[in-house]
Design a protein around this motif. Structure first.
Motif, PDB file in Angstrom:
ATOM      1  N   GLY A  74       0.793  -1.185   0.077  1.00  0.00           N
ATOM      2  CA  GLY A  74      -0.033   0.059  -0.132  1.00  0.00           C
ATOM      3  C   GLY A  74       0.839   1.271   0.179  1.00  0.00           C
ATOM      4  N   ASP A  75       2.050   1.193   0.578  1.00  0.00           N
ATOM      5  CA  ASP A  75       2.943   2.551   0.718  1.00  0.00           C
ATOM      6  C   ASP A  75       3.532   3.001  -0.865  1.00  0.00           C
ATOM      7  N   LEU A  76       3.761   2.010  -1.843  1.00  0.00           N
ATOM      8  CA  LEU A  76       3.992   2.378  -3.024  1.00  0.00           C
ATOM      9  C   LEU A  76       3.044   3.173  -3.460  1.00  0.00           C
ATOM     10  N   GLU A  77       1.759   2.980  -3.314  1.00  0.00           N
ATOM     11  CA  GLU A  77       0.796   3.813  -4.258  1.00  0.00           C
ATOM     12  C   GLU A  77       0.825   5.309  -3.468  1.00  0.00           C
ATOM     13  N   LYS A  78       1.586   5.526  -2.058  1.00  0.00           N
ATOM     14  CA  LYS A  78       1.568   6.763  -1.704  1.00  0.00           C
ATOM     15  C   LYS A  78       2.640   7.757  -2.007  1.00  0.00           C
ATOM     16  N   VAL A  79       3.489   7.122  -2.816  1.00  0.00           N
ATOM     17  CA  VAL A  79       4.893   7.670  -3.409  1.00  0.00           C
ATOM     18  C   VAL A  79       4.248   8.587  -4.595  1.00  0.00           C
ATOM     19  N   ASP A  80       4.628   9.832  -4.411  1.00  0.00           N
ATOM     20  CA  ASP A  80       4.438  10.655  -5.525  1.00  0.00           C
ATOM     21  C   ASP A  80       5.704  11.213  -6.181  1.00  0.00           C
ATOM     22  N   PHE A  81       5.813  10.887  -7.731  1.00  0.00           N
ATOM     23  CA  PHE A  81       6.700  11.237  -8.241  1.00  0.00           C
ATOM     24  C   PHE A  81       7.180  12.870  -8.221  1.00  0.00           C
ATOM     25  N   GLU A  82       6.462  13.762  -8.393  1.00  0.00           N
ATOM     26  CA  GLU A  82       6.668  15.017  -8.396  1.00  0.00           C
ATOM     27  C   GLU A  82       7.505  15.418  -6.966  1.00  0.00           C
ATOM     28  N   ARG A  83       6.322  14.953  -5.777  1.00  0.00           N
ATOM     29  CA  ARG A  83       6.943  15.376  -4.424  1.00  0.00           C
ATOM     30  C   ARG A  83       8.062  14.616  -4.214  1.00  0.00           C
ATOM     31  N   SER A  84       8.462  13.481  -4.648  1.00  0.00           N
ATOM     32  CA  SER A  84       9.653  12.866  -4.173  1.00  0.00           C
ATOM     33  C   SER A  84      10.685  13.416  -4.814  1.00  0.00           C
ATOM     34  N   TYR A  85      10.726  13.946  -6.078  1.00  0.00           N
ATOM     35  CA  TYR A  85      11.965  14.578  -6.798  1.00  0.00           C
ATOM     36  C   TYR A  85      12.181  15.865  -5.881  1.00  0.00           C
ATOM     37  N   ALA A  86      11.043  16.551  -5.474  1.00  0.00           N
ATOM     38  CA  ALA A  86      11.187  17.854  -4.994  1.00  0.00           C
ATOM     39  C   ALA A  86      11.758  17.667  -3.417  1.00  0.00           C
ATOM     40  N   ILE A  87      11.631  16.588  -2.763  1.00  0.00           N
ATOM     41  CA  ILE A  87      12.121  16.241  -1.517  1.00  0.00           C
ATOM     42  C   ILE A  87      13.761  16.018  -1.721  1.00  0.00           C
ATOM     43  N   PHE A  88      14.014  15.354  -2.593  1.00  0.00           N
ATOM     44  CA  PHE A  88      15.224  14.976  -2.823  1.00  0.00           C
ATOM     45  C   PHE A  88      16.233  16.342  -3.029  1.00  0.00           C
ATOM     46  N   ARG A  89      15.657  17.592  -3.837  1.00  0.00           N
ATOM     47  CA  ARG A  89      16.233  18.627  -4.091  1.00  0.00           C
ATOM     48  C   ARG A  89      16.362  19.427  -2.631  1.00  0.00           C
ATOM     49  N   GLU A  90      15.240  19.375  -1.842  1.00  0.00           N
ATOM     50  CA  GLU A  90      15.094  20.042  -0.389  1.00  0.00           C
ATOM     51  C   GLU A  90      16.600  19.559   0.141  1.00  0.00           C
ATOM     52  N   GLN A  91      16.313  18.329   0.323  1.00  0.00           N
ATOM     53  CA  GLN A  91      17.234  17.567   1.259  1.00  0.00           C
ATOM     54  C   GLN A  91      18.695  17.780   0.681  1.00  0.00           C
ATOM     55  N   MET A  92      19.179  17.937  -0.606  1.00  0.00           N
ATOM     56  CA  MET A  92      20.396  18.046  -0.872  1.00  0.00           C
ATOM     57  C   MET A  92      20.622  19.655  -0.789  1.00  0.00           C
ATOM     58  N   ASN A  93      19.777  20.499  -0.724  1.00  0.00           N
ATOM     59  CA  ASN A  93      19.946  21.838  -0.489  1.00  0.00           C
ATOM     60  C   ASN A  93      19.910  22.297   0.900  1.00  0.00           C
ATOM     61  N   ALA A  94      20.014  21.298   1.808  1.00  0.00           N
ATOM     62  CA  ALA A  94      20.366  21.425   3.190  1.00  0.00           C
ATOM     63  C   ALA A  94      21.888  21.643   3.435  1.00  0.00           C
ATOM     64  N   ASN A  95      22.537  22.153   2.476  1.00  0.00           N
ATOM     65  CA  ASN A  95      23.892  22.180   2.527  1.00  0.00           C
ATOM     66  C   ASN A  95      24.703  23.037   3.605  1.00  0.00           C
ATOM     67  N   LYS A  96      23.914  23.844   4.300  1.00  0.00           N
ATOM     68  CA  LYS A  96      24.379  24.237   5.348  1.00  0.00           C
ATOM     69  C   LYS A  96      24.754  23.406   6.599  1.00  0.00           C
ATOM     70  N   ASN A  97      24.269  22.079   6.617  1.00  0.00           N
ATOM     71  CA  ASN A  97      24.515  21.343   7.474  1.00  0.00           C
ATOM     72  C   ASN A  97      25.613  20.117   7.059  1.00  0.00           C
ATOM     73  N   TYR A  98      25.882  20.144   5.658  1.00  0.00           N
ATOM     74  CA  TYR A  98      26.590  19.112   5.192  1.00  0.00           C
ATOM     75  C   TYR A  98      28.299  19.171   5.467  1.00  0.00           C
ATOM     76  N   THR A  99      28.611  17.870   5.992  1.00  0.00           N
ATOM     77  CA  THR A  99      30.121  17.701   6.444  1.00  0.00           C
ATOM     78  C   THR A  99      30.307  16.352   5.573  1.00  0.00           C
ATOM     79  N   PHE A 100      31.740  16.610   4.766  1.00  0.00           N
ATOM     80  CA  PHE A 100      32.307  15.468   4.049  1.00  0.00           C
ATOM     81  C   PHE A 100      33.456  15.050   4.926  1.00  0.00           C
ATOM     82  N   VAL A 101      33.183  13.862   5.021  1.00  0.00           N
ATOM     83  CA  VAL A 101      34.657  13.107   5.806  1.00  0.00           C
ATOM     84  C   VAL A 101      35.140  12.084   4.685  1.00  0.00           C
TER      85      VAL A 101
END
Length: 933
Positions: free
Chosen positions: A677-704
């Motif tokens: 049932g969860d697969l049908e809850k995944v929205d293509f447009e919103r999922s892509y937008a969330i990826f961009r939001e998370q990657m744009n959180a680069n204020k917190n990004y640390t690379f080891v």
């Protein structure tokens, strides 16, 4: 794939060159001999690893040597032997741990069709530990004690182990193996899980008789491999094992062949736990050993064939609306569920319905017929050789003690050549370049003409009657109009184009400083780098790699309702969408070809990206990481393919995985798995937008960044590339202020019982307790020490005193976000009748620890083992990557405060945070017992 694929049609080219029959060199480093009593020994010096030695005792007796009154007693005997012997009545592990003090020893046993092996891993830094291991080996060989109480304890442990191993996979094996092996004696013994009733009702006299019949010196051997003095060890072996008297009163050991030609057949395995349809075809062949150059070429040819078919099937499955999505075809040694002596050419296909089965089978059979008619192209062969070379390079030429001892046991058991493993690796590399397309075609032709085949169909119980019958399935492969099949044309794949950085963009560094043995570089856009260049020497393959791990405090729990599932899906489907100018398949091939690993990820409370490569590919890796920040690919077809893949994974999940979803939905110690049932809850447009939001959180990004690299070069490259990423948008969450979706928080409130009913043979018990605590380095170490102590205490109580389990898993997972807490879990499998009493016993042990505290001597042993492990890990690349991740993400020193551990500190942790009355009971029980527990 089968013989009828080739009937009436021309076969593949057979113009392969005649191969060299020169025998491969034997390992001259091993000292091998036989004592006068018939006992064999193998000793070799090897320094990988340098601090440990492996000691094996092998007995040429297993399931096949049992008579009808001894079914599964070979396995019970293995347990009883490790329980106690004449000179070591408390068991081998107890005496080794007591002697070594700091721990670090390992003692195990394994029973196979025709062999029982006892293996010991012992640290060499403690003088005398190796001699003690040999003394224990002597006792296991000839001095096992059959105390009736101990036998009963181990009898219940074997039964519990059988329950633990039960499930859909076992039911498949139990149905399929006897039929696939036909008249072979293998089909009547040891199908993978012991016969519970036989073990429960067995007589002690039958167990003793098995021991006296088969544990005799001419069927036994001792193996010692490690950084040892070979002469001294051989002398010690002769002094110890020559004392075993030669015996001529036992039965003669028969040799059995696993391979037995059987009629072509359809084997249907209906199962209520099966979600989709798994269709498997096996063509069986007798196994062949490796002793000559021609054998090496055959083994390499197998690898090349498998690689070419894999790539062809992957390309077909990646097309828009592919004819099949989840099909595999390969040659596998010992491929009948691990039975030694039977190799298979296998074809697997997974579909979600009977209606799709026939059409996808036809498509798969056409591809196999295409291979039968045209073979492969030179381009496919060149690519496969390249892949195989890289795989061998990744494994390296280092020969471990485990690899050597496995070679020697096969020599003792089956007469296989003890080949020089270093030379074998070189010969494998050399053989790759000598194999022609004609030779691969010739070998494939011999496989595809095989006649000993079986159809195996795993199907949900309710639709078994709808399956095609054997004749219908056979006709799918027979009635292929080969004239209509054209030659496969390999796809031309693109190479990755480095995007690079505009030369006019001046990267801006906020600061650069040395701190705590690392270099910190902070950019003005908020991205931080932590550089730890050093030369790893752990003997692991990542010693020669640069490890890169970027992370930020964000995650899926920021999103509520259906958006949570879109968040969980986002990083996975973007990862499968390609990058820059490459589609998913091209990206996969490029990464594999260049030895690069790269994976963005998301958890409930973090987001990040992990990668690795050698120093020559670091610019590719850095450019790709920046592309995920700046230009992630958005393709609807990739999203649709991802959903199909997830559906397939969901269909293949077993009851244990589904049960743990129930647990995690309450404990929330990790992100949730996606269900139907969860697969049908995944929205293509919103999922892509969330990826961009998370990657744009680069204020917190640390690379080891850790590994063997030039710091100045990597520093400049990271600043150049990551300095081009736009500054963080205002309002991005800071560490420690993550917005948590409250409707996704778990259900760990007080003592409760949650039941799951399923098609299982016994009960699965998972006790979980969650409580708040102070998240700091000291408490993390205290939790780890407590976990180890309770692991032993609860295991002893449930196995030795309650006589109800085979194994227990105790875990304490410490969680920092959104609020510091830990999840304390106890997991085991048992009979349904014993579940309640074992649950009570487990909780009582936790209560007793809180009341009586921890024994100082036992505590000292655990601390010594932790110190030993830490000193070894300091040489590891991945260890430093994880340590720095903990330091910068969690603000803790997870591995460096062992010396500060104390009995009083752990007791304080128990009394302050551990609450036995808060355990929630999760039970998975047989459907027929649902109303009884």
């Amino acid at each position: 794939m089968l013989a009828f694929l080739l009937l009436g049609h021309s076969t593949l080219a057979q113009n392969g060159k005649k191969v060299d029959e020169i025998l491969l060199p034997i390992d001259e480093g091993v000292r091998h001999g036989t004592l006068e009593n018939g006992f064999s020994y193998y000793v070799r010096k090897n320094d990988i690893p340098s601090s440990y030695a492996l000691v094996y005792l092998a007995v040429k007796a297993g399931y096949l040597q049992e008579d009808d009154s001894q079914i599964s007693l070979s396995h019970l005997l293995e347990h009883v032997a490790l329980k106690g012997t004449k000179n070591f009545p408390k068991g081998a592990k107890y005496y080794l741990d007591e002697f070594v003090e700091g721990g670090g020893t390992a003692v195990n046993g394994q029973t196979g069709y025709d062999v029982t092996i006892f293996d010991i891993s012992v640290p060499l830094e403690k003088k005398g530990a190796l001699d003690l291991s040999l003394d224990i080996g002597y006792d296991l060989a000839t001095q096992v004690v059959f105390d009736s109480d101990d036998v009963d304890i181990e009898r219940e442990a074997v039964i519990a182990e059988a329950i633990r191993s039960s499930g859909r996979e076992h039911r498949e094996m139990a149905n399929v193996v006897p039929k696939m092996l036909g008249k072979s004696f293998f089909s009547k013994r040891g199908i993978g899980t012991d016969q519970v009733e036989t073990v429960r009702e067995s007589k002690l006299s039958d167990l003793v008789r098995y021991y006296r019949d088969w544990y005799k010196p001419d069927l036994q051997a001792i193996f010692v491999v490690g950084n040892v003095n070979v002469d001294s060890v051989v002398t010690r072996i002769k002094n110890v094992f020559s004392n075993i008297p030669r015996r001529g009163d036992a039965q003669l050991r028969k040799k059995y062949s696993a391979f037995a030609p059987s009629k072509n057949q359809l084997i249907v395995v209906p199962d209520s736990d099966q979600k989709g349809i798994s269709f498997k075809v096996y063509v069986k062949f007798p196994s062949q050993s490796v002793s000559s150059i021609s054998d090496i070429k055959r083994e390499v040819t197998i690898g090349l064939y498998n690689s070419m078919v894999l790539e062809r099937f992957k390309e077909i499955a990646s097309r828009p609306q592919p004819p099949f999505r989840f099909a595999h075809h390969f040659f596998q040694k010992n491929g009948v569920y691990g039975v030694n002596g039977v190799d298979v050419l296998a074809t697997f296909l997974s579909v979600d319905s009977v209606s799709n089965l026939k059409s996808e089978l036809i498509s798969v059979s056409r591809e196999l017929a295409r291979i039968a008619k045209y073979g492969f192209s030179e381009k496919e062969l060149v690519n496969a050789k390249d892949v195989l070379r890289k795989q061998m390079l990744k494994k390296g030429k280092s020969v471990t003690s485990k690899k050597l001892i496995d070679s020697y046991t096969k020599h003792f058991l089956y007469g296989y050549s003890m080949l020089d493993q270093a030379v074998l690796s070189d010969k494998m590399q050399d053989a790759i370049g000598t194999i022609s397309l004609g030779e691969v075609s010739k070998q494939a032709n011999s496989w595809l003409k095989g006649e000993n085949f079986d159809f195996v169909v795993l199907v949900p119980d309710k639709i078994k009657e709808k399956l095609p019958n054997f004749s219908e399935l056979k006709s799918i492969f027979e009635d292929i109009p080969l004239p209509d099949i054209s030659e496969y044309r390999p796809v031309n794949y693109n190479e990755y184009n480095i995007v690079g950085v505009e030369s006019s963009m001046a990267p801006s560094v906020n600061y650069r400083r040395k701190v705590n043995g690392v270099t910190e570089v902070m950019l003005n856009n908020g991205i931080k780098f932590v550089l730890k260049p050093f030369r790893p020497s752990s003997g692991r393959r990542d010693d020669n790699l640069i490890l890169v791990h970027g992370f930020a405090n964000a995650g899926a729990m920021q999103y509520g309702g259906n958006e949570y599932f879109s968040a969980i899906a986002s990083f996975d489907f973007i990862r499968r969408s390609g990058l820059s100018n490459l589609n998913d398949l091209e990206l996969s091939k490029f990464l594999e070809k260049n030895g690069i690993e790269l994976s963005p990820y998301i958890t409930d409370f973090s987001t990040g990206i992990k990668g690795s490569c050698d120093s020559s590919r670091i610019e590719y890796l850095v450019d790709m990481v920046c592309n995920y920040f700046n230009n992630p690919i958005k393709i609807r077809s990739a999203f649709d393919n991802w959903k199909s893949l997830m559906l397939q994974r969901i269909m293949q999940r077993n009851v244990d995985e589904v049960f743990m979803d129930t647990v995690y939905s309450c404990t929330r110690e990790q992100e949730l798995s996606l269900g139907y049932g969860d697969l049908e809850k995944v929205d293509f447009e919103r999922s892509y937008a969330i990826f961009r939001e998370q990657m744009n959180a680069n204020k917190n990004y640390t690379f080891v960044v850790t590994g063997n690299f030039n710091e100045d070069f990597v520093d400049r490259m990271l600043v150049k590339y990551f300095g081009s990423i736009s500054s963080v948008k205002a309002g991005t969450n800071d560490v420690g202020t993550v917005v948590v979706n409250t409707d996704m928080v778990g259900c760990m409130y007080g003592r409760d019982i949650k039941r799951v009913c399923a098609s299982v043979d016994g009960a699965t018990v998972h006790l979980a307790m969650s409580n708040a605590f102070e998240y700091n380095s000291s408490n993390l170490f205290r939790a780890r020490a407590l976990e180890c102590i309770l692991q032993d205490r609860i295991t002893f109580r449930l196995r030795e005193e309650e006589k109800g389990v085979y194994a227990v898993s105790v875990g304490i997972k410490c969680i920092k976000y959104p609020n510091p807490r830990f999840v304390f879990s106890i997991n085991f499998k048992c009979s349904s009748e014993k579940a309640e009493s074992l649950i009570n016993a487990s909780i009582q042990e936790v209560e007793k620890l809180g009341k009586n505290g921890i024994d100082a001597d036992i505590f000292g042993r655990y601390v010594g083992e932790m110190e030993r492990n830490t000193s070894r890990l300091l040489k590891s690349n991945s260890f430093w990557s994880e340590l720095l991740y903990d330091r910068y993400f969690y603000n803790v020193e997870r591995f460096t405060e062992v010396s500060n551990l104390s009995v009083s500190g752990v007791n304080l942790f128990v009394n302050q945070w551990v609450k036995p009355n808060k355990f929630v009971q999760f039970l998975m029980i047989p459907t027929e017992n649902c109303g009884k527990l």
